[in-house]
Motif scaffolding. Structure first.
Motif, PDB file in Angstrom:
ATOM      1  N   MET A   1      -7.228  -2.350   5.499  1.00  0.00           N
ATOM      2  CA  MET A   1      -6.613  -2.541   4.182  1.00  0.00           C
ATOM      3  C   MET A   1      -5.558  -3.637   4.280  1.00  0.00           C
ATOM      4  O   MET A   1      -4.812  -3.722   5.249  1.00  0.00           O
ATOM      5  CB  MET A   1      -5.969  -1.231   3.699  1.00  0.00           C
ATOM      6  N   ARG A   2      -5.498  -4.467   3.243  1.00  0.00           N
ATOM      7  CA  ARG A   2      -4.460  -5.488   3.161  1.00  0.00           C
ATOM      8  C   ARG A   2      -3.565  -5.145   1.969  1.00  0.00           C
ATOM      9  O   ARG A   2      -4.056  -4.951   0.856  1.00  0.00           O
ATOM     10  CB  ARG A   2      -5.070  -6.882   2.997  1.00  0.00           C
ATOM     11  N   ILE A   3      -2.254  -5.060   2.227  1.00  0.00           N
ATOM     12  CA  ILE A   3      -1.297  -4.613   1.224  1.00  0.00           C
ATOM     13  C   ILE A   3      -0.330  -5.741   0.897  1.00  0.00           C
ATOM     14  O   ILE A   3       0.179  -6.410   1.797  1.00  0.00           O
ATOM     15  CB  ILE A   3      -0.510  -3.388   1.748  1.00  0.00           C
ATOM     16  N   ALA A   4      -0.071  -5.919  -0.387  1.00  0.00           N
ATOM     17  CA  ALA A   4       0.892  -6.911  -0.836  1.00  0.00           C
ATOM     18  C   ALA A   4       2.050  -6.192  -1.516  1.00  0.00           C
ATOM     19  O   ALA A   4       1.834  -5.339  -2.381  1.00  0.00           O
ATOM     20  CB  ALA A   4       0.248  -7.895  -1.806  1.00  0.00           C
ATOM     21  N   VAL A   5       3.284  -6.536  -1.128  1.00  0.00           N
ATOM     22  CA  VAL A   5       4.480  -5.951  -1.718  1.00  0.00           C
ATOM     23  C   VAL A   5       5.242  -7.058  -2.437  1.00  0.00           C
ATOM     24  O   VAL A   5       5.641  -8.048  -1.814  1.00  0.00           O
ATOM     25  CB  VAL A   5       5.376  -5.300  -0.650  1.00  0.00           C
TER      26      VAL A   5
ATOM     27  N   GLY B   1      -0.424   2.853   9.825  1.00  0.00           N
ATOM     28  CA  GLY B   1      -1.571   2.085  10.301  1.00  0.00           C
ATOM     29  C   GLY B   1      -2.539   1.697   9.203  1.00  0.00           C
ATOM     30  O   GLY B   1      -3.751   1.587   9.445  1.00  0.00           O
ATOM     31  N   LEU B   2      -2.006   1.475   7.992  1.00  0.00           N
ATOM     32  CA  LEU B   2      -2.893   1.156   6.865  1.00  0.00           C
ATOM     33  C   LEU B   2      -3.472  -0.244   6.941  1.00  0.00           C
ATOM     34  O   LEU B   2      -4.476  -0.534   6.296  1.00  0.00           O
ATOM     35  CB  LEU B   2      -2.131   1.327   5.546  1.00  0.00           C
ATOM     36  N   GLY B   3      -2.827  -1.141   7.682  1.00  0.00           N
ATOM     37  CA  GLY B   3      -3.348  -2.500   7.789  1.00  0.00           C
ATOM     38  C   GLY B   3      -2.249  -3.531   7.666  1.00  0.00           C
ATOM     39  O   GLY B   3      -1.067  -3.249   7.867  1.00  0.00           O
ATOM     40  N   GLU B   4      -2.643  -4.745   7.305  1.00  0.00           N
ATOM     41  CA  GLU B   4      -1.692  -5.851   7.194  1.00  0.00           C
ATOM     42  C   GLU B   4      -0.851  -5.710   5.923  1.00  0.00           C
ATOM     43  O   GLU B   4      -1.347  -5.285   4.879  1.00  0.00           O
ATOM     44  CB  GLU B   4      -2.438  -7.190   7.158  1.00  0.00           C
ATOM     45  N   VAL B   5       0.419  -6.096   6.027  1.00  0.00           N
ATOM     46  CA  VAL B   5       1.327  -6.044   4.883  1.00  0.00           C
ATOM     47  C   VAL B   5       1.991  -7.404   4.722  1.00  0.00           C
ATOM     48  O   VAL B   5       2.637  -7.900   5.647  1.00  0.00           O
ATOM     49  CB  VAL B   5       2.418  -4.969   5.050  1.00  0.00           C
TER      50      VAL B   5
ATOM     51  N   VAL C   1      -4.397  -3.612  -2.096  1.00  0.00           N
ATOM     52  CA  VAL C   1      -3.372  -2.880  -2.846  1.00  0.00           C
ATOM     53  C   VAL C   1      -2.189  -3.803  -3.091  1.00  0.00           C
ATOM     54  O   VAL C   1      -1.746  -4.505  -2.173  1.00  0.00           O
ATOM     55  CB  VAL C   1      -2.887  -1.628  -2.078  1.00  0.00           C
ATOM     56  N   ALA C   2      -1.685  -3.808  -4.318  1.00  0.00           N
ATOM     57  CA  ALA C   2      -0.478  -4.560  -4.640  1.00  0.00           C
ATOM     58  C   ALA C   2       0.563  -3.586  -5.173  1.00  0.00           C
ATOM     59  O   ALA C   2       0.293  -2.845  -6.123  1.00  0.00           O
ATOM     60  CB  ALA C   2      -0.765  -5.644  -5.665  1.00  0.00           C
ATOM     61  N   LEU C   3       1.741  -3.589  -4.560  1.00  0.00           N
ATOM     62  CA  LEU C   3       2.840  -2.723  -4.967  1.00  0.00           C
ATOM     63  C   LEU C   3       3.949  -3.597  -5.548  1.00  0.00           C
ATOM     64  O   LEU C   3       4.496  -4.452  -4.849  1.00  0.00           O
ATOM     65  CB  LEU C   3       3.372  -1.938  -3.768  1.00  0.00           C
ATOM     66  N   VAL C   4       4.272  -3.385  -6.817  1.00  0.00           N
ATOM     67  CA  VAL C   4       5.301  -4.178  -7.484  1.00  0.00           C
ATOM     68  C   VAL C   4       6.593  -3.351  -7.509  1.00  0.00           C
ATOM     69  O   VAL C   4       6.642  -2.288  -8.129  1.00  0.00           O
ATOM     70  CB  VAL C   4       4.880  -4.563  -8.909  1.00  0.00           C
ATOM     71  N   ALA C   5       7.620  -3.851  -6.827  1.00  0.00           N
ATOM     72  CA  ALA C   5       8.879  -3.109  -6.666  1.00  0.00           C
ATOM     73  C   ALA C   5      10.055  -3.984  -7.076  1.00  0.00           C
ATOM     74  O   ALA C   5      10.958  -4.248  -6.291  1.00  0.00           O
ATOM     75  CB  ALA C   5       9.026  -2.639  -5.223  1.00  0.00           C
ATOM     76  N   VAL C   6      10.022  -4.423  -8.323  1.00  0.00           N
ATOM     77  CA  VAL C   6      11.094  -5.257  -8.867  1.00  0.00           C
ATOM     78  C   VAL C   6      11.902  -4.431  -9.868  1.00  0.00           C
ATOM     79  O   VAL C   6      11.501  -3.327 -10.231  1.00  0.00           O
ATOM     80  CB  VAL C   6      10.514  -6.517  -9.547  1.00  0.00           C
TER      81      VAL C   6
END
Length: 362
Positions: A1-5, A23-27, A61-66
């Protein structure tokens, strides 16, 4: 999984650390504040990206934390730049505006982890922040089941308990459980701060009751002004109901209605027990051990090491600092009357002043 924050403050960086630990993957991550992004990268939370599109490249996955006020526009930007198979979520404490901004995009699932902290910034980020916390999810009519499953699994992997809820219901709920308490803490402390009784300043003689009830007062206005305004209708409704209940209490006092007061306090005791049951296995066994501690390095470590050596399980604790001269009060929650008594004897023998009381009065 590739995750974007997107947004690497306390919540975003903590999510990145938790994802890497699981261990979900690259962040990868991006923040409009280069310094905040650098701190998150230095903490080992993520790989810094040069832009939102760069962070989102091949993301699952994209997590928006603004900040809450920025969420609608940033979520729209993320949805426009994210791959077609990328599930997008946010961490905002209000859901109406951001869910409306996402429109009918099937990739979006609103989110809100209930894991407040009285600090901010990636320097205070922790992979443990979400452990055991409720993580509200607000799927929409058009949300794809695959997107919901992905975000549900993502939140669970970070240690949280995902709970689905309608966006409007979410906002009404947090108005009562979060936004109203913050508003009332500010009101109460400002009332006490303005009070003078025959020359005596109320705050100078404040005891534990006022400190306990106003712990969250004065929280970061850059965050809380936006939250209050974004959820103002639900908060106004909650304040109206609160006003009705205050008027009931005022009337009972005016009439000397002891029966009402006894029932009112009893109802509160029952509700407190119900609330604690969601956090502790056996709240009735909890005892509060209050210890006066000096402002000196190593004191807390020594206390907890001493309790650990006697196998005394600490369910929770809180430190209230008074001043460098006066030290502070350490409140420890211990399960079981015998363990609480042992803790009191142990710390008393070390010269500490200790007071023990059950958390829930019978």
């Amino acid at each position: 999984m590739r995750i974007a924050v997107v947004g690497t403050g306390l919540i975003g960086a903590s999510a990145a650390l938790a994802a890497r630990r699981a261990g979900l993957g690259e962040v990868s991550g991006w923040d409009e504040d280069p310094e905040a992004l650098d701190v998150a990268a230095e903490r080992g939370a993520l790989e810094p990206a040069s832009s939102i599109p760069d962070a989102l490249r091949e993301a699952d996955v994209a997590l928006v934390a603004v900040p809450v006020a920025d969420l609608p526009s940033v979520v729209r930007e993320v949805l426009a730049a994210a791959p077609g198979t990328c599930a997008v979520t946010d961490v905002g404490s209000t859901k109406g505006a951001v869910c409306a901004a996402a429109g009918d995009d099937p990739r979006f699932v609103g989110g809100h982890p209930i894991c407040g902290a009285e600090t901010r910034g990636a320097t205070r980020a922790s992979a443990d922040l979400f452990e055991g916390s409720t993580w509200f999810l607000t799927p929409l009519v058009d949300t794809e089941p695959a997107s919901y499953r992905t975000i549900h699994a993502f939140a669970a992997a970070l240690g949280a308990r995902p709970v689905a809820i309608d966006p409007a219901a979410h906002d009404r709920l947090v108005a009562v459980t979060s936004h109203l308490p913050h508003a009332l803490a500010n009101l109460l402390l400002n009332q006490a701060g303005a009070a003078r009784v025959e020359g005596h300043e109320a705050l100078a003689t404040a005891g534990g009751s006022l400190r306990d009830m106003t712990r969250i007062a004065g929280a970061n206005p850059r965050i809380w002004v936006d939250i209050f305004l974004e959820n103002r209708e639900a908060l106004r409704t909650a304040l109206s109901e609160h006003r009705r209940r205050v008027e009931q209490l005022e009337a009972a006092l005016g009439e000397g209605d002891a029966g009402f007061l006894a029932r009112w306090i009893g109802e509160a005791g029952g509700n407190r027990r119900r609330m604690l049951e969601t956090a502790y296995d056996d709240p009735g066994s909890l005892h509060r051990v209050r210890v006066h501690v000096p402002d000196r390095p190593g004191v807390l470590a020594g206390i907890f090491q001493a309790l650990g050596a006697e196998r005394i399980n600490v369910a929770d604790f809180e430190l209230e600092h008074l001043s460098p001269d006066r030290g502070g009060t350490l409140t420890i929650l211990v399960a079981g009357e015998a363990s609480a008594a042992l803790a009191a004897d142990l710390l008393g023998a070390q010269g500490y002043g200790v007071v023990v009381a059950p958390v829930l009065e019978e």
